[in-house]
Design an enzyme around this catalytic site. Sequence first.
Site, short mmCIF file in Angstrom:
data_model
loop_
_atom_site.label_atom_id
_atom_site.label_comp_id
_atom_site.label_asym_id
_atom_site.label_seq_id
_atom_site.Cartn_x
_atom_site.Cartn_y
_atom_site.Cartn_z
N HIS A 49 0.85 -1.20 0.00
CA HIS A 49 0.00 0.00 0.00
C HIS A 49 0.88 1.24 0.00
O HIS A 49 1.99 1.24 0.54
CB HIS A 49 -0.99 0.02 1.18
CG HIS A 49 -0.36 0.07 2.55
ND1 HIS A 49 -0.03 1.25 3.17
CD2 HIS A 49 -0.05 -0.92 3.43
CE1 HIS A 49 0.47 0.98 4.38
NE2 HIS A 49 0.48 -0.32 4.56
N ASP A 71 6.74 1.50 6.12
CA ASP A 71 5.32 1.14 6.08
C ASP A 71 4.55 2.18 5.28
O ASP A 71 4.09 3.17 5.82
CB ASP A 71 4.79 1.06 7.51
CG ASP A 71 3.34 0.62 7.59
OD1 ASP A 71 2.85 0.00 6.64
OD2 ASP A 71 2.70 0.91 8.63
N ASP A 119 -0.51 4.39 0.85
CA ASP A 119 -0.97 5.39 1.82
C ASP A 119 -0.18 5.21 3.12
O ASP A 119 0.35 4.13 3.40
CB ASP A 119 -2.47 5.27 2.07
CG ASP A 119 -2.84 4.00 2.81
OD1 ASP A 119 -2.51 2.91 2.31
OD2 ASP A 119 -3.47 4.09 3.89
N HIS A 174 4.26 3.96 12.33
CA HIS A 174 3.14 4.63 13.02
C HIS A 174 3.63 5.58 14.10
O HIS A 174 2.83 6.06 14.92
CB HIS A 174 2.16 3.62 13.63
CG HIS A 174 1.41 2.81 12.63
ND1 HIS A 174 0.13 2.33 12.87
CD2 HIS A 174 1.73 2.38 11.40
CE1 HIS A 174 -0.28 1.65 11.82
NE2 HIS A 174 0.68 1.66 10.91
N GLU A 193 -5.11 1.53 3.25
CA GLU A 193 -4.93 0.49 4.26
C GLU A 193 -4.84 1.07 5.66
O GLU A 193 -5.42 0.53 6.60
CB GLU A 193 -3.66 -0.32 3.95
CG GLU A 193 -3.52 -1.61 4.74
CD GLU A 193 -2.88 -1.42 6.11
OE1 GLU A 193 -3.04 -2.31 6.98
OE2 GLU A 193 -2.23 -0.37 6.34
N GLU A 194 -4.14 2.19 5.82
CA GLU A 194 -3.95 2.75 7.15
C GLU A 194 -5.24 3.31 7.75
O GLU A 194 -5.35 3.42 8.97
CB GLU A 194 -2.88 3.85 7.10
CG GLU A 194 -1.50 3.39 6.67
CD GLU A 194 -0.81 2.47 7.67
OE1 GLU A 194 -1.45 2.08 8.67
OE2 GLU A 194 0.36 2.14 7.44
#
Length: 454
Positions: A90, A123, A92, A423, A157-158
């Site tokens: 992904h 990520d 995003d 994150h 996705e996030e």
Amino acid sequence: MTEQSLATAVRDLMPRAKADLTDLVAFASVADPRQFPVEECHKAARWVADAFAAEGLTDVRLLDTPDGTQSVYAEFPGPAGAPTVLLYSHYDVQPPLDESGWHSPAFELTERDGRWYGRGAADCKGNVLMHLTALRALRQVDGGYPVGLKVIVEGSEEQGTGGLERYAEAHPELLAADVIVIGDTGNFAPGLPTVTASLRGIAEASISITTLAGNLHSGAFGGAAPDALQALVKVLASLHDENGDCAVAGLTTGQTWQGVQYSEEQFRADAKVLDGVALTGTGTVADRLWARPAVTVLGIDCPPVVGGASSVQSAATARVSLRVPPGTDVKAAQDALVAHLEAAVPLGAHAVVERLGSGSPFSADTSGPAYAAMAEAMRESFGTPMVVSGEGGSIPLCNTLRTLYPEAEIILIGVEDPTTQIHAVNESVDPRELEKMSLTEALFLRNYAAARTA
């Protein structure tokens, strides 16, 4: 063609990978128009589409998913009789959070102490580059791809809004493959090749407590007036027992993890636990992270310390997240969380508990030929045997794909490691992990094709 020449090709491609990751990280592709312009996601999607088209993939297109975002799709037919492999990632990213906490700009890839820093560096834009670098190496060394390929790079996705899941359910033929490689996890430790075979699911709820028609002066009414914030704190405290284990009534909490183990010393270092602060829960660290439920208070709506008045609070709200291990039904777990919150409300207080999002846990079957090919690829790339770990986070798409394609093997790998700080502020990727995982994926595609056509 030799494995060494493939390794050399990947190594020579690393400057290009850095340049591409620099371009991709520069897009503030947070899939939330309240925080960043949607054009940032559109530009990132177009960049990804163009990059895979440049590697000879065909039918490259942007899919408008039901949540209003775009996913990138591409394919390559492959040799006659060859199996088909789906590569997922992904583009995003999470928001940068406290930008003042970054040591370099969040959306500017910066090399420091041998690592590349930037939001999405690991990520999951780093994993997009893992796919691209593997394919580039195969084209350079072998002149093409040994398998049929499908690529899907998600745009939300996030945010957990389920756009790609719903699109796949409406177009079940689109992502059909013999093997699905999910590029969204990483190695248990730097230099230790790892497949992730277990994901906890997630179930969330909110609780709002009201006790008064409005706030009251704490001097005039405190001591007798029921305080909604105090009531909420009692409810939230009931979610854990005296050891810090999940205490949600009705959930099993004694499960054990049989794969690779996580030492407390290593976990404390990876999690940056402060000196003198004890870990929560019982059992091994791996038990707590991958095999058992875990409940976390994600946020509380209440007055801030600065500017807060001397008041008894009339209302307070919290959002609670429950991580659900494989073997536990996510709906039953959410029901148990809701029932626990409702039962813990002090007598007489008015409470509203609402179900929020949920996603089922996932457990992979690691006994198939694709896993054998991946194990060989990891051994060749890293020079050490593959290990199997769990992941405390959730990727709801995995269960959608397993439901749609029950015969497909699903393998989770990636460039992340416990020090990447996904994150969080100062997210980074180790370029050595990117190089080794790109080589791993290229070797895997070659190994799997050979095994299936032998």
